[in-house]
Design a protein around this motif. Structure first.
Motif, short mmCIF file in Angstrom:
data_model
loop_
_atom_site.label_atom_id
_atom_site.label_comp_id
_atom_site.label_asym_id
_atom_site.label_seq_id
_atom_site.Cartn_x
_atom_site.Cartn_y
_atom_site.Cartn_z
N LEU A 14 0.82 -1.22 0.00
CA LEU A 14 0.00 0.00 0.00
C LEU A 14 0.85 1.27 0.00
O LEU A 14 0.30 2.37 -0.16
N PHE A 15 2.16 1.13 0.20
CA PHE A 15 3.02 2.31 0.28
C PHE A 15 2.92 3.21 -0.95
O PHE A 15 2.93 4.44 -0.81
N GLY A 22 1.01 7.06 5.86
CA GLY A 22 -0.41 6.83 5.68
C GLY A 22 -0.83 5.43 6.08
O GLY A 22 -1.87 5.24 6.72
N VAL A 23 -0.01 4.44 5.72
CA VAL A 23 -0.33 3.06 6.10
C VAL A 23 -0.25 2.91 7.62
O VAL A 23 -1.06 2.20 8.23
N THR A 24 0.71 3.57 8.25
CA THR A 24 0.79 3.53 9.72
C THR A 24 -0.46 4.10 10.34
O THR A 24 -1.00 3.55 11.31
N ALA A 25 -0.94 5.22 9.80
CA ALA A 25 -2.17 5.83 10.31
C ALA A 25 -3.35 4.89 10.19
O ALA A 25 -4.16 4.75 11.12
N LEU A 26 -3.46 4.21 9.04
CA LEU A 26 -4.55 3.26 8.86
C LEU A 26 -4.42 2.08 9.81
O LEU A 26 -5.41 1.67 10.45
N ARG A 27 -3.21 1.54 9.90
CA ARG A 27 -3.01 0.39 10.77
C ARG A 27 -3.34 0.71 12.22
O ARG A 27 -4.13 0.01 12.86
N VAL A 28 -2.75 1.77 12.74
CA VAL A 28 -2.93 2.10 14.16
C VAL A 28 -4.34 2.63 14.41
O VAL A 28 -5.00 2.23 15.39
N GLY A 29 -4.82 3.53 13.55
CA GLY A 29 -6.13 4.13 13.77
C GLY A 29 -7.25 3.12 13.71
O GLY A 29 -8.13 3.08 14.59
N LEU A 30 -7.27 2.28 12.67
CA LEU A 30 -8.33 1.27 12.54
C LEU A 30 -8.22 0.21 13.63
O LEU A 30 -9.24 -0.26 14.15
N ALA A 31 -6.98 -0.17 13.96
CA ALA A 31 -6.81 -1.15 15.04
C ALA A 31 -7.32 -0.58 16.36
O ALA A 31 -7.93 -1.30 17.17
N LEU A 55 0.75 5.32 28.75
CA LEU A 55 1.11 6.38 27.81
C LEU A 55 2.44 6.07 27.12
O LEU A 55 2.57 6.24 25.91
N VAL A 56 3.42 5.63 27.92
CA VAL A 56 4.72 5.29 27.33
C VAL A 56 4.58 4.08 26.41
O VAL A 56 5.17 4.03 25.32
N TYR A 57 3.79 3.09 26.84
CA TYR A 57 3.54 1.91 26.01
C TYR A 57 2.93 2.33 24.67
O TYR A 57 3.36 1.88 23.60
N GLY A 58 1.92 3.22 24.70
CA GLY A 58 1.30 3.68 23.47
C GLY A 58 2.25 4.50 22.61
O GLY A 58 2.26 4.38 21.37
N LEU A 59 3.07 5.33 23.24
CA LEU A 59 4.05 6.13 22.50
C LEU A 59 5.04 5.23 21.78
O LEU A 59 5.34 5.43 20.59
N MET A 60 5.56 4.22 22.48
CA MET A 60 6.51 3.31 21.86
C MET A 60 5.85 2.48 20.77
O MET A 60 6.45 2.20 19.73
N LEU A 61 4.60 2.12 20.98
CA LEU A 61 3.85 1.36 19.98
C LEU A 61 3.71 2.16 18.68
O LEU A 61 3.97 1.65 17.59
N GLY A 62 3.31 3.43 18.81
CA GLY A 62 3.15 4.25 17.62
C GLY A 62 4.47 4.53 16.92
O GLY A 62 4.56 4.44 15.68
N CYS A 63 5.50 4.86 17.68
CA CYS A 63 6.80 5.15 17.07
C CYS A 63 7.40 3.91 16.43
O CYS A 63 8.03 4.00 15.37
N MET A 64 7.21 2.76 17.05
CA MET A 64 7.72 1.51 16.48
C MET A 64 7.10 1.27 15.10
O MET A 64 7.79 0.89 14.15
N ASN A 65 5.79 1.50 14.99
CA ASN A 65 5.11 1.31 13.70
C ASN A 65 5.59 2.31 12.66
O ASN A 65 5.86 1.95 11.51
N LEU A 66 5.70 3.57 13.04
CA LEU A 66 6.16 4.58 12.10
C LEU A 66 7.56 4.28 11.58
O LEU A 66 7.83 4.36 10.38
N LEU A 67 8.46 3.92 12.49
CA LEU A 67 9.85 3.72 12.11
C LEU A 67 10.06 2.45 11.29
O LEU A 67 10.80 2.45 10.31
N ILE A 68 9.40 1.36 11.68
CA ILE A 68 9.64 0.12 10.93
C ILE A 68 9.01 0.20 9.55
O ILE A 68 9.56 -0.34 8.58
N TYR A 69 7.88 0.88 9.40
CA TYR A 69 7.30 1.04 8.06
C TYR A 69 8.17 1.95 7.20
O TYR A 69 8.32 1.72 5.99
#
Length: 267
Positions: A14-15, A22-31, A55-69
């Motif tokens: 989808l990239f 954008g794919v990160t937003a869809l993945r995290v937002g829809l999930a 909060l830290v768990y969520g922050l790391m979760l979001g950043c992990m998705n952004l960076l690996i994608y």
């Protein structure tokens, strides 16, 4: 491992439409929407003592998705995950504090060295992609540490609150990058598949695993991630790796699994 890496390969397809953000937003937002609808965590609000960890768990979760994608967009999936899995390796080594774990670190370093484009027959890797994968490795380590702290919450509440926290900054970032393309029916359908395969299902299963398993055992299981990622990249995207790159991935897997298997149990 099967679910998250199949979803990763699907996401990379989808990239070209909405970019990695954008794919990160869809993945995290829809999930997050799926988890909120299923778990309904507001019925049992978390204790104030758990809020900071969530909060830290969520922050790391979001950043992990952004960076690996972002890494997936620049280097093969199997190689990116081989670099990323150094994060769980660091958690295992730091929690065991045994001198022999230096050997596992050196073995993993040897595997990563084989990925460097200084060897004959090894194609060059985008250094920015490698940097993104290393950033994702740090976030994954913190995800495990803080995920363990909030795994005592019942019914997937930790995942639901964590996904909501991650969505609060990844969705605006992805929307700013991709714009109205995120709302195309085909993109939304693909994003929903990625959200279910790569976030809602595996993170819920990981929370269940973390409640039942020591971190070292969890580390053994996730050490197989690079192999699953490389296979998913090959089957879904046609990403073919050289024999030396497969050897590098194998060394990283052995290092991570070996470190987790020999880690001392906490008192």
């Amino acid at each position: 491992m099967v679910s998250v890496n199949a979803g990763a390969a699907w996401a990379k397809g989808l990239f070209p439409l909405v970019g990695s953000q954008g794919v990160t937003a869809l993945r995290v937002g829809l999930a997050a929407l799926v988890m909120l609808a299923v778990v309904r965590p507001w019925r049992t609000p978390p204790a104030r003592a758990d809020m900071r960890n969530l909060l830290v768990y969520g922050l790391m979760l979001g950043c992990m998705n952004l960076l690996i994608y972002a890494a997936f967009a620049r280097i093969p999936i199997g190689i990116a995950v081989a670099i990323e899995v150094v994060g769980p390796l660091a958690v295992v080594v730091l929690s065991s504090r045994r001198a022999r774990d230096v050997g596992w670190v050196l073995l993993a370093a040897g595997g990563l060295w084989l990925l460097a484009p200084v060897h004959a027959g090894v194609p060059p890797l985008d250094p920015v992609g490698v940097a993104y994968a290393l950033g994702a490795a740090f976030c994954w380590a913190m995800y495990i540490v803080f995920g363990k702290r909030v795994s005592t919450l019942d019914g997937g509440q930790a995942v639901a609150w964590g996904m909501l926290a991650a969505a609060l900054f990844t969705v605006p970032l992805g929307a700013a990058h991709a714009g109205a393309a995120l709302l195309l029916p085909s993109v939304l359908a693909g994003g929903l598949a990625v959200a279910l395969l790569s976030s809602a299902l595996p993170y819920t299963l990981e929370m269940a695993a973390l409640r039942r398993l020591p971190r070292r055992v969890f580390g053994i299981l996730v050490s197989a991630g690079p192999a699953f990622a490389a296979l998913a990249g090959w089957i879904v995207l046609g990403e073919r790796l050289t024999g030396l790159q497969w050897l590098a991935i194998l060394l990283v897997i052995v290092a991570c699994g070996g470190a987790a298997a020999t880690a001392s149990r906490p008192a």
